[in-house]
Design a protein around this motif. Structure first.
Motif, short mmCIF file in Angstrom:
data_model
loop_
_atom_site.label_atom_id
_atom_site.label_comp_id
_atom_site.label_asym_id
_atom_site.label_seq_id
_atom_site.Cartn_x
_atom_site.Cartn_y
_atom_site.Cartn_z
N PRO A 163 0.78 -1.24 0.00
CA PRO A 163 0.00 0.00 0.00
C PRO A 163 0.82 1.29 0.00
CG PRO A 163 -1.01 -1.57 1.47
CD PRO A 163 0.29 -2.18 1.02
N ALA A 164 1.80 1.42 0.86
CA ALA A 164 2.57 2.67 0.94
C ALA A 164 3.29 2.95 -0.38
CB ALA A 164 3.57 2.62 2.09
N THR B 17 -4.99 10.56 3.21
CA THR B 17 -4.54 9.86 4.42
C THR B 17 -3.53 8.79 4.01
OG1 THR B 17 -6.19 8.11 4.35
CG2 THR B 17 -6.85 10.17 5.42
N HIS B 18 -3.14 7.95 4.96
CA HIS B 18 -2.21 6.86 4.63
C HIS B 18 -2.89 5.72 3.88
CE1 HIS B 18 -3.96 5.38 8.36
NE2 HIS B 18 -3.55 4.18 8.02
N THR B 19 -4.21 5.72 3.77
CA THR B 19 -4.92 4.67 3.01
C THR B 19 -5.76 5.23 1.88
OG1 THR B 19 -6.77 4.70 4.56
CG2 THR B 19 -5.03 3.08 4.97
N SER B 20 -5.78 6.54 1.71
CA SER B 20 -6.55 7.12 0.61
C SER B 20 -5.85 8.36 0.08
CB SER B 20 -7.98 7.44 1.03
OG SER B 20 -7.99 8.49 1.95
N LEU B 21 -6.18 8.67 -1.14
CA LEU B 21 -5.58 9.80 -1.83
C LEU B 21 -6.71 10.56 -2.51
CD1 LEU B 21 -2.72 10.85 -2.60
CD2 LEU B 21 -2.84 9.39 -4.61
N SER C 137 -5.12 -3.41 -4.07
CA SER C 137 -6.31 -3.08 -4.86
C SER C 137 -6.85 -1.74 -4.40
CB SER C 137 -7.41 -4.14 -4.67
OG SER C 137 -6.95 -5.39 -5.07
N PHE C 138 -7.24 -0.92 -5.36
CA PHE C 138 -7.78 0.39 -5.08
C PHE C 138 -9.17 0.52 -5.69
CE2 PHE C 138 -3.24 1.13 -4.87
CZ PHE C 138 -3.12 1.96 -3.79
#
Length: 101
Positions: free
Chosen positions: A12-13, A36-40, A68-69
């Protein structure tokens, strides 16, 4: 609320970093206040003869080696606008090394 799904072969990162780099190199800009660290959260400004839009790209799943996004656009009103947005997101994810699905 139209959505599209992509997978990037990275944790993820690293995958989010690839997306940030691809966004910086294109017409998208990162909304740092909303990301955030899990969304852009990305915004694409309107040009002289076009309109602008935004997309929220969130981690949906990861197995440690790929991520997966799901990309969601809230401000698309018409099917033709969604096609333009989907195409722009496809270009962004392609630049980040993603595959559809």
């Amino acid at each position: 609320m139209p959505t599209v799904h992509y997978t990037i072969p990275a944790a993820p990162a690293a995958a989010l970093a690839r997306l940030r780099t691809a966004a910086t190199a294109s017409d998208w800009r990162v909304d740092h206040a909303a990301s955030t660290h899990t969304s852009l959260v990305l915004k694409r400004d309107a040009g002289e003869k076009t309109w602008g839009w935004s997309a929220t790209i969130s981690v949906q799943d990861t197995d440690g080696e790929s991520t997966s996004f799901v990309a969601t656009t809230d401000d698309v009103q018409h099917e033709s606008d969604f096609r333009h947005t989907r195409h722009a997101l496809a270009e962004l994810f392609k630049a980040a090394g993603a595959r559809r699905g």
